[in-house]
Design a protein around this motif. Structure first.
Motif, PDB file in Angstrom:
ATOM      1  N   ASP A  22       0.975  -1.253   0.023  1.00  0.00           N
ATOM      2  CA  ASP A  22       0.053   0.078   0.006  1.00  0.00           C
ATOM      3  C   ASP A  22       0.834   1.364   0.055  1.00  0.00           C
ATOM      4  OD1 ASP A  22      -2.118  -1.500   0.032  1.00  0.00           O
ATOM      5  OD2 ASP A  22      -2.176  -1.558   2.198  1.00  0.00           O
ATOM      6  N   GLU A  23       2.142   1.282  -0.183  1.00  0.00           N
ATOM      7  CA  GLU A  23       2.978   2.247  -0.165  1.00  0.00           C
ATOM      8  C   GLU A  23       2.656   3.302  -1.396  1.00  0.00           C
ATOM      9  OE1 GLU A  23       5.175   3.308   1.988  1.00  0.00           O
ATOM     10  OE2 GLU A  23       4.516   1.695   3.156  1.00  0.00           O
ATOM     11  N   HIS A  24       2.446   2.866  -2.438  1.00  0.00           N
ATOM     12  CA  HIS A  24       2.155   3.736  -4.019  1.00  0.00           C
ATOM     13  C   HIS A  24       0.703   3.326  -4.004  1.00  0.00           C
ATOM     14  CE1 HIS A  24       6.355   4.704  -3.765  1.00  0.00           C
ATOM     15  NE2 HIS A  24       6.719   3.154  -3.677  1.00  0.00           N
ATOM     16  N   ILE A  25      -0.060   4.519  -3.982  1.00  0.00           N
ATOM     17  CA  ILE A  25      -1.523   4.279  -4.465  1.00  0.00           C
ATOM     18  C   ILE A  25      -1.740   5.536  -5.080  1.00  0.00           C
ATOM     19  CG2 ILE A  25      -3.825   4.257  -3.682  1.00  0.00           C
ATOM     20  CD1 ILE A  25      -2.819   3.058  -1.077  1.00  0.00           C
ATOM     21  N   GLN A  26      -2.268   5.318  -6.471  1.00  0.00           N
ATOM     22  CA  GLN A  26      -2.602   6.402  -7.390  1.00  0.00           C
ATOM     23  C   GLN A  26      -3.634   7.419  -6.480  1.00  0.00           C
ATOM     24  OE1 GLN A  26      -0.976   6.529 -10.265  1.00  0.00           O
ATOM     25  NE2 GLN A  26      -1.784   8.477 -10.907  1.00  0.00           N
ATOM     26  N   GLY A  27      -3.161   8.614  -6.505  1.00  0.00           N
ATOM     27  CA  GLY A  27      -3.928   9.641  -6.115  1.00  0.00           C
ATOM     28  C   GLY A  27      -3.642  10.228  -4.589  1.00  0.00           C
ATOM     29  N   LEU A  28      -2.917   9.502  -4.112  1.00  0.00           N
ATOM     30  CA  LEU A  28      -2.426   9.777  -2.458  1.00  0.00           C
ATOM     31  C   LEU A  28      -1.091  10.343  -2.587  1.00  0.00           C
ATOM     32  CD1 LEU A  28      -3.702   6.572  -0.464  1.00  0.00           C
ATOM     33  CD2 LEU A  28      -4.988   8.628  -1.227  1.00  0.00           C
ATOM     34  N   VAL A  29      -0.994  11.645  -1.742  1.00  0.00           N
ATOM     35  CA  VAL A  29       0.173  12.423  -2.128  1.00  0.00           C
ATOM     36  C   VAL A  29       0.917  12.525  -0.464  1.00  0.00           C
ATOM     37  CG1 VAL A  29      -0.378  13.623  -4.291  1.00  0.00           C
ATOM     38  CG2 VAL A  29      -1.001  14.437  -1.949  1.00  0.00           C
ATOM     39  N   GLY A  30       0.110  12.083   0.399  1.00  0.00           N
ATOM     40  CA  GLY A  30       0.670  12.146   1.883  1.00  0.00           C
ATOM     41  C   GLY A  30       1.664  11.257   1.809  1.00  0.00           C
ATOM     42  N   SER A  31       2.617  11.752   2.928  1.00  0.00           N
ATOM     43  CA  SER A  31       3.871  10.836   3.530  1.00  0.00           C
ATOM     44  C   SER A  31       3.455   9.326   3.439  1.00  0.00           C
ATOM     45  CB  SER A  31       4.193  11.150   4.778  1.00  0.00           C
ATOM     46  OG  SER A  31       4.671  12.490   4.485  1.00  0.00           O
ATOM     47  N   SER A  32       4.225   8.371   3.001  1.00  0.00           N
ATOM     48  CA  SER A  32       3.787   7.077   2.937  1.00  0.00           C
ATOM     49  C   SER A  32       3.928   6.460   4.394  1.00  0.00           C
ATOM     50  CB  SER A  32       4.749   6.094   1.943  1.00  0.00           C
ATOM     51  OG  SER A  32       6.219   6.326   2.565  1.00  0.00           O
ATOM     52  N   PRO A  33       3.323   5.315   4.912  1.00  0.00           N
ATOM     53  CA  PRO A  33       3.279   4.662   6.053  1.00  0.00           C
ATOM     54  C   PRO A  33       4.892   4.261   6.487  1.00  0.00           C
ATOM     55  CG  PRO A  33       1.560   3.890   4.977  1.00  0.00           C
ATOM     56  CD  PRO A  33       2.110   4.643   4.237  1.00  0.00           C
ATOM     57  N   ALA A  34       5.633   4.149   5.444  1.00  0.00           N
ATOM     58  CA  ALA A  34       6.985   3.451   5.951  1.00  0.00           C
ATOM     59  C   ALA A  34       8.009   4.737   6.458  1.00  0.00           C
ATOM     60  CB  ALA A  34       7.668   2.937   4.492  1.00  0.00           C
ATOM     61  N   ARG A  35       7.929   5.701   5.696  1.00  0.00           N
ATOM     62  CA  ARG A  35       8.441   6.916   5.975  1.00  0.00           C
ATOM     63  C   ARG A  35       7.962   7.453   7.339  1.00  0.00           C
ATOM     64  NH1 ARG A  35       8.523   9.751   0.448  1.00  0.00           N
ATOM     65  NH2 ARG A  35      10.256   8.702  -0.811  1.00  0.00           N
ATOM     66  N   LEU A  36       6.853   7.521   7.713  1.00  0.00           N
ATOM     67  CA  LEU A  36       6.291   8.147   8.888  1.00  0.00           C
ATOM     68  C   LEU A  36       6.600   7.063  10.022  1.00  0.00           C
ATOM     69  CD1 LEU A  36       2.717   9.489   8.052  1.00  0.00           C
ATOM     70  CD2 LEU A  36       5.054  10.778   8.201  1.00  0.00           C
ATOM     71  N   LEU A  37       6.646   5.674   9.535  1.00  0.00           N
ATOM     72  CA  LEU A  37       6.953   4.830  10.590  1.00  0.00           C
ATOM     73  C   LEU A  37       8.666   4.867  11.243  1.00  0.00           C
ATOM     74  CD1 LEU A  37       6.397   2.342  12.365  1.00  0.00           C
ATOM     75  CD2 LEU A  37       6.786   0.943  10.393  1.00  0.00           C
ATOM     76  N   GLN A  38       9.285   5.172   9.890  1.00  0.00           N
ATOM     77  CA  GLN A  38      10.931   5.296  10.401  1.00  0.00           C
ATOM     78  C   GLN A  38      10.863   6.561  11.327  1.00  0.00           C
ATOM     79  OE1 GLN A  38      13.273   5.423   6.840  1.00  0.00           O
ATOM     80  NE2 GLN A  38      15.122   5.458   8.006  1.00  0.00           N
ATOM     81  N   SER A  39      10.159   7.620  10.993  1.00  0.00           N
ATOM     82  CA  SER A  39      10.401   8.896  11.728  1.00  0.00           C
ATOM     83  C   SER A  39       9.960   8.652  13.116  1.00  0.00           C
ATOM     84  CB  SER A  39       9.793  10.049  10.932  1.00  0.00           C
ATOM     85  OG  SER A  39      10.183  10.306   9.915  1.00  0.00           O
ATOM     86  N   ALA A  40       8.953   7.766  13.139  1.00  0.00           N
ATOM     87  CA  ALA A  40       8.165   7.835  14.501  1.00  0.00           C
ATOM     88  C   ALA A  40       9.148   6.708  15.409  1.00  0.00           C
ATOM     89  CB  ALA A  40       7.124   6.823  14.345  1.00  0.00           C
ATOM     90  N   ARG A  41       9.647   5.639  14.641  1.00  0.00           N
ATOM     91  CA  ARG A  41      10.770   4.985  15.356  1.00  0.00           C
ATOM     92  C   ARG A  41      12.116   5.991  16.048  1.00  0.00           C
ATOM     93  NH1 ARG A  41      11.024  -0.036  11.126  1.00  0.00           N
ATOM     94  NH2 ARG A  41       9.348  -1.352  11.958  1.00  0.00           N
ATOM     95  N   GLU A  42      12.575   6.727  14.955  1.00  0.00           N
ATOM     96  CA  GLU A  42      13.629   7.675  15.594  1.00  0.00           C
ATOM     97  C   GLU A  42      13.094   8.630  16.655  1.00  0.00           C
ATOM     98  OE1 GLU A  42      17.458   8.860  15.165  1.00  0.00           O
ATOM     99  OE2 GLU A  42      16.582   7.163  14.616  1.00  0.00           O
TER     100      GLU A  42
END
Length: 301
Positions: A204-224
Protein backbone atom coordinates in the motif's frame (compact mmCIF):
# COMPACT_ATOMS: atom_id res chain seq x y z
CA UNK A 1 95.90 -84.97 149.06
CA UNK A 2 99.31 -83.50 148.63
CA UNK A 3 99.66 -85.59 145.54
CA UNK A 4 96.43 -84.41 144.06
CA UNK A 5 97.14 -80.84 144.70
CA UNK A 6 100.31 -80.59 142.65
CA UNK A 7 98.80 -82.65 139.93
CA UNK A 8 95.76 -80.59 140.01
CA UNK A 9 97.85 -77.47 139.95
CA UNK A 10 99.98 -78.60 137.08
CA UNK A 11 97.03 -79.56 134.80
CA UNK A 12 95.15 -76.41 135.16
CA UNK A 13 98.21 -74.48 134.32
CA UNK A 14 98.80 -76.51 131.24
CA UNK A 15 95.13 -76.54 130.39
CA UNK A 16 94.78 -72.81 130.81
CA UNK A 17 97.73 -72.16 128.62
CA UNK A 18 96.35 -74.29 125.81
CA UNK A 19 92.94 -72.68 126.09
CA UNK A 20 94.36 -69.16 125.86
CA UNK A 21 96.27 -69.98 122.75
CA UNK A 22 93.32 -71.58 121.01
CA UNK A 23 90.71 -69.16 122.09
CA UNK A 24 92.29 -66.14 120.51
CA UNK A 25 92.83 -68.12 117.34
CA UNK A 26 89.27 -69.31 117.30
CA UNK A 27 87.86 -65.91 118.13
CA UNK A 28 90.10 -64.19 115.61
CA UNK A 29 89.03 -66.58 112.89
CA UNK A 30 85.38 -66.18 113.83
CA UNK A 31 85.60 -62.37 113.91
CA UNK A 32 87.34 -62.25 110.56
CA UNK A 33 84.67 -64.35 108.87
CA UNK A 34 81.88 -62.30 110.36
CA UNK A 35 83.59 -59.13 109.23
CA UNK A 36 83.82 -60.41 105.65
CA UNK A 37 80.10 -61.31 105.56
CA UNK A 38 78.85 -57.96 106.94
CA UNK A 39 81.08 -55.65 104.90
CA UNK A 40 78.94 -53.39 102.48
CA UNK A 41 79.32 -53.90 98.77
CA UNK A 42 80.87 -51.06 96.74
CA UNK A 43 78.06 -48.68 95.52
CA UNK A 44 78.44 -46.09 92.73
CA UNK A 45 78.97 -42.55 93.86
CA UNK A 46 76.19 -40.02 93.41
CA UNK A 47 75.88 -38.49 89.99
CA UNK A 48 77.73 -35.17 89.93
CA UNK A 49 75.44 -32.19 89.80
CA UNK A 50 77.63 -30.43 87.27
CA UNK A 51 76.69 -33.06 84.66
CA UNK A 52 73.12 -31.80 84.64
CA UNK A 53 74.19 -28.16 84.22
CA UNK A 54 75.85 -28.64 80.83
CA UNK A 55 74.33 -26.36 78.13
CA UNK A 56 74.00 -29.27 75.70
CA UNK A 57 72.65 -31.76 78.25
CA UNK A 58 70.70 -34.62 76.65
CA UNK A 59 69.02 -37.10 79.06
CA UNK A 60 69.05 -40.09 76.71
CA UNK A 61 72.66 -39.58 75.70
CA UNK A 62 73.70 -39.06 79.31
CA UNK A 63 72.06 -42.26 80.54
CA UNK A 64 73.50 -44.32 77.70
CA UNK A 65 76.96 -43.06 78.68
CA UNK A 66 76.78 -44.67 82.13
CA UNK A 67 77.67 -48.34 81.35
CA UNK A 68 80.44 -48.34 83.98
CA UNK A 69 77.89 -47.83 86.75
CA UNK A 70 76.91 -51.34 87.97
CA UNK A 71 73.49 -50.17 89.09
CA UNK A 72 69.96 -51.31 88.36
CA UNK A 73 67.47 -49.08 86.58
CA UNK A 74 65.29 -48.90 89.67
CA UNK A 75 68.24 -47.77 91.81
CA UNK A 76 69.06 -45.13 89.22
CA UNK A 77 65.44 -43.93 89.26
CA UNK A 78 65.49 -43.79 93.02
CA UNK A 79 68.71 -41.77 92.92
CA UNK A 80 67.18 -39.32 90.44
CA UNK A 81 63.99 -39.02 92.52
CA UNK A 82 66.02 -38.22 95.60
CA UNK A 83 68.00 -35.66 93.67
CA UNK A 84 64.80 -34.06 92.30
CA UNK A 85 63.28 -33.90 95.78
CA UNK A 86 66.46 -32.34 97.15
CA UNK A 87 66.49 -29.72 94.36
CA UNK A 88 62.78 -28.91 94.95
CA UNK A 89 63.42 -28.48 98.67
CA UNK A 90 66.44 -26.33 97.93
CA UNK A 91 64.41 -24.21 95.53
CA UNK A 92 61.61 -23.78 98.03
CA UNK A 93 64.08 -22.77 100.71
CA UNK A 94 65.70 -20.31 98.31
CA UNK A 95 62.33 -18.75 97.42
CA UNK A 96 61.29 -18.49 101.06
CA UNK A 97 64.55 -16.93 102.09
CA UNK A 98 64.32 -14.26 99.37
CA UNK A 99 60.54 -13.75 99.36
CA UNK A 100 60.61 -10.65 101.55
CA UNK A 101 63.43 -9.13 99.54
CA UNK A 102 61.53 -9.86 96.32
CA UNK A 103 58.38 -8.12 97.61
CA UNK A 104 60.31 -5.09 98.74
CA UNK A 105 62.28 -4.88 95.49
CA UNK A 106 60.05 -2.17 94.04
CA UNK A 107 60.30 0.07 97.09
CA UNK A 108 64.03 -0.43 97.39
CA UNK A 109 64.81 0.70 93.88
CA UNK A 110 66.66 3.97 93.84
CA UNK A 111 67.89 6.15 91.03
CA UNK A 112 67.01 6.00 87.33
CA UNK A 113 64.44 8.79 87.54
CA UNK A 114 66.19 10.76 84.81
CA UNK A 115 66.17 7.78 82.48
CA UNK A 116 62.50 7.15 83.20
CA UNK A 117 61.69 10.78 82.45
CA UNK A 118 63.71 10.57 79.27
CA UNK A 119 61.76 7.51 78.20
CA UNK A 120 58.47 9.28 79.00
CA UNK A 121 59.48 12.27 76.91
CA UNK A 122 60.52 10.00 74.04
CA UNK A 123 57.20 8.13 74.23
CA UNK A 124 55.25 11.38 74.26
CA UNK A 125 57.19 12.58 71.23
CA UNK A 126 56.55 9.28 69.47
CA UNK A 127 52.84 9.47 70.25
CA UNK A 128 52.71 13.04 68.95
CA UNK A 129 54.45 11.92 65.76
CA UNK A 130 51.95 9.08 65.36
CA UNK A 131 49.07 11.50 65.83
CA UNK A 132 50.56 13.78 63.16
CA UNK A 133 50.86 10.87 60.76
CA UNK A 134 47.26 9.82 61.48
CA UNK A 135 46.06 13.38 60.86
CA UNK A 136 47.94 13.50 57.54
CA UNK A 137 46.53 10.14 56.53
CA UNK A 138 42.99 11.28 57.39
CA UNK A 139 43.54 14.49 55.41
CA UNK A 140 44.83 12.55 52.41
CA UNK A 141 41.89 10.16 52.68
CA UNK A 142 39.40 13.04 52.68
CA UNK A 143 41.19 14.63 49.76
CA UNK A 144 41.18 11.32 47.89
CA UNK A 145 37.47 10.87 48.50
CA UNK A 146 36.83 14.42 47.33
CA UNK A 147 38.89 13.93 44.18
CA UNK A 148 37.20 10.59 43.54
CA UNK A 149 33.82 12.31 43.83
CA UNK A 150 34.92 15.03 41.45
CA UNK A 151 36.23 12.42 39.02
CA UNK A 152 32.89 10.63 39.18
CA UNK A 153 31.09 13.89 38.51
CA UNK A 154 33.37 14.65 35.57
CA UNK A 155 32.80 11.19 34.11
CA UNK A 156 29.05 11.61 34.59
CA UNK A 157 29.18 15.02 32.89
CA UNK A 158 31.18 13.53 30.01
CA UNK A 159 28.65 10.74 29.62
CA UNK A 160 25.82 13.26 29.76
CA UNK A 161 27.59 15.37 27.14
CA UNK A 162 28.01 12.39 24.82
CA UNK A 163 24.35 11.48 25.17
CA UNK A 164 23.31 15.10 24.53
CA UNK A 165 25.45 15.22 21.41
CA UNK A 166 23.96 11.95 20.24
CA UNK A 167 20.43 13.23 20.89
CA UNK A 168 21.27 16.47 19.09
CA UNK A 169 22.66 14.61 16.06
CA UNK A 170 19.63 12.35 15.93
CA UNK A 171 17.30 15.31 16.25
CA UNK A 172 19.09 17.07 13.40
CA UNK A 173 18.64 14.01 11.20
CA UNK A 174 15.00 13.70 12.24
CA UNK A 175 14.37 17.40 11.57
CA UNK A 176 15.85 17.05 8.13
CA UNK A 177 13.78 13.95 7.40
CA UNK A 178 10.54 15.56 8.63
CA UNK A 179 11.24 18.70 6.60
CA UNK A 180 11.59 16.56 3.47
CA UNK A 181 8.59 14.41 4.34
CA UNK A 182 6.50 17.54 4.70
CA UNK A 183 7.23 18.52 1.10
CA UNK A 184 4.89 17.57 -1.76
CA UNK A 185 5.18 14.12 -3.31
CA UNK A 186 7.42 15.27 -6.16
CA UNK A 187 9.99 16.37 -3.57
CA UNK A 188 10.33 12.87 -2.21
CA UNK A 189 12.32 11.54 -5.12
CA UNK A 190 15.64 11.77 -3.33
CA UNK A 191 14.31 9.63 -0.47
CA UNK A 192 12.91 6.91 -2.71
CA UNK A 193 16.27 5.23 -3.06
CA UNK A 194 16.72 5.11 0.73
CA UNK A 195 13.36 3.53 1.38
CA UNK A 196 13.39 1.09 -1.50
CA UNK A 197 13.76 -1.95 0.74
CA UNK A 198 10.93 -0.91 3.03
CA UNK A 199 8.65 0.12 0.13
CA UNK A 200 9.13 -3.25 -1.57
CA UNK A 201 7.65 -4.98 1.47
CA UNK A 202 4.49 -2.81 1.57
CA UNK A 203 1.78 -3.22 -1.02
CA UNK A 204 0.00 0.00 0.00
CA UNK A 205 2.98 2.31 -0.24
CA UNK A 206 2.18 3.67 -3.72
CA UNK A 207 -1.48 4.32 -4.33
CA UNK A 208 -2.57 6.41 -7.25
CA UNK A 209 -3.94 9.78 -6.14
CA UNK A 210 -2.48 9.76 -2.57
CA UNK A 211 0.22 12.42 -2.09
CA UNK A 212 0.60 12.18 1.73
CA UNK A 213 3.68 10.70 3.36
CA UNK A 214 3.87 6.94 3.03
CA UNK A 215 3.44 4.76 6.14
CA UNK A 216 7.02 3.46 5.79
CA UNK A 217 8.55 6.93 6.01
CA UNK A 218 6.34 8.00 8.87
CA UNK A 219 7.05 4.72 10.67
CA UNK A 220 10.79 5.27 10.35
CA UNK A 221 10.47 8.82 11.68
CA UNK A 222 8.25 7.60 14.52
CA UNK A 223 10.81 4.97 15.52
CA UNK A 224 13.58 7.55 15.53
CA UNK A 225 11.43 9.91 17.60
CA UNK A 226 10.72 7.16 20.11
CA UNK A 227 14.41 6.23 20.43
CA UNK A 228 15.35 9.86 20.95
CA UNK A 229 12.66 10.16 23.65
CA UNK A 230 14.00 7.09 25.49
CA UNK A 231 17.57 8.36 25.22
CA UNK A 232 16.57 11.80 26.46
CA UNK A 233 15.07 10.35 29.64
CA UNK A 234 18.58 9.51 30.90
CA UNK A 235 19.74 13.13 30.64
CA UNK A 236 19.74 15.79 33.33
CA UNK A 237 16.43 17.64 32.97
CA UNK A 238 17.87 20.72 34.71
CA UNK A 239 20.61 21.22 32.14
CA UNK A 240 19.99 24.19 29.80
CA UNK A 241 20.96 22.10 26.78
CA UNK A 242 18.33 19.52 27.77
CA UNK A 243 15.66 22.22 27.62
CA UNK A 244 16.73 23.09 24.07
CA UNK A 245 16.67 19.43 23.08
CA UNK A 246 13.24 19.05 24.65
CA UNK A 247 11.93 21.97 22.57
CA UNK A 248 13.37 20.53 19.37
CA UNK A 249 11.98 17.06 20.13
CA UNK A 250 8.55 18.56 20.82
CA UNK A 251 8.60 20.36 17.48
CA UNK A 252 9.64 17.16 15.68
CA UNK A 253 6.89 15.17 17.38
CA UNK A 254 4.26 17.81 16.57
CA UNK A 255 5.42 17.94 12.95
CA UNK A 256 5.27 14.14 12.76
CA UNK A 257 1.76 14.10 14.22
CA UNK A 258 0.69 16.81 11.81
CA UNK A 259 2.00 14.86 8.80
CA UNK A 260 0.49 11.70 10.22
CA UNK A 261 -2.90 13.40 10.67
CA UNK A 262 -2.90 14.74 7.11
CA UNK A 263 -1.92 11.35 5.72
CA UNK A 264 -4.61 9.62 7.77
CA UNK A 265 -7.26 12.09 6.60
CA UNK A 266 -6.21 11.57 3.00
CA UNK A 267 -6.23 7.77 3.35
CA UNK A 268 -9.68 7.75 4.90
CA UNK A 269 -10.93 9.96 2.12
CA UNK A 270 -9.67 7.45 -0.41
CA UNK A 271 -12.15 4.89 0.85
CA UNK A 272 -11.35 1.22 0.29
CA UNK A 273 -8.11 2.05 -1.56
CA UNK A 274 -6.65 3.71 1.53
CA UNK A 275 -7.94 1.26 4.13
CA UNK A 276 -4.55 -0.43 4.43
CA UNK A 277 -2.81 2.86 4.97
CA UNK A 278 -5.31 3.84 7.67
CA UNK A 279 -4.44 0.76 9.73
CA UNK A 280 -0.72 1.41 9.36
CA UNK A 281 -1.13 5.05 10.34
CA UNK A 282 -3.03 4.01 13.48
CA UNK A 283 -0.15 1.68 14.35
CA UNK A 284 2.22 4.64 14.13
CA UNK A 285 0.00 6.59 16.50
CA UNK A 286 0.25 3.74 19.01
CA UNK A 287 4.03 3.69 18.71
CA UNK A 288 4.15 7.40 19.50
CA UNK A 289 1.82 6.84 22.47
CA UNK A 290 -0.56 9.34 20.87
CA UNK A 291 -3.86 7.44 20.93
CA UNK A 292 -5.79 10.59 21.82
CA UNK A 293 -4.39 12.39 18.78
CA UNK A 294 -5.42 9.40 16.66
CA UNK A 295 -9.02 9.64 17.89
CA UNK A 296 -9.08 13.36 17.17
CA UNK A 297 -7.68 12.80 13.68
CA UNK A 298 -10.28 10.12 12.92
CA UNK A 299 -13.08 12.42 14.04
CA UNK A 300 -11.84 15.23 11.83
CA UNK A 301 -11.44 12.85 8.93
Amino acid sequence: MAHLAPASHARPTSSNSATFNLAPSSESSSDTGAGDDDAPLPFPTALPRSDFLAPDFQPAAYLSALPHRHQTLEDLRSDLRDRSAAISAELLELVNSNYTAFLSLGSELRGGDEKVEGIKVALLGFRRAVEDVKAKVASRRDETERLSGELGDVRSDIEQGRKMLEVSDRLSALEERLAVDSLPANGDAEWDSDDTDENDEDEDEHIQGLVGSSPARLLQSARECRQITLLQQSLDPQHPFFIKLEERLTRCRNTLLLDLGNALKEARGAGARGQGRVMRYLEIYRMLDAQNEAVKALRKA
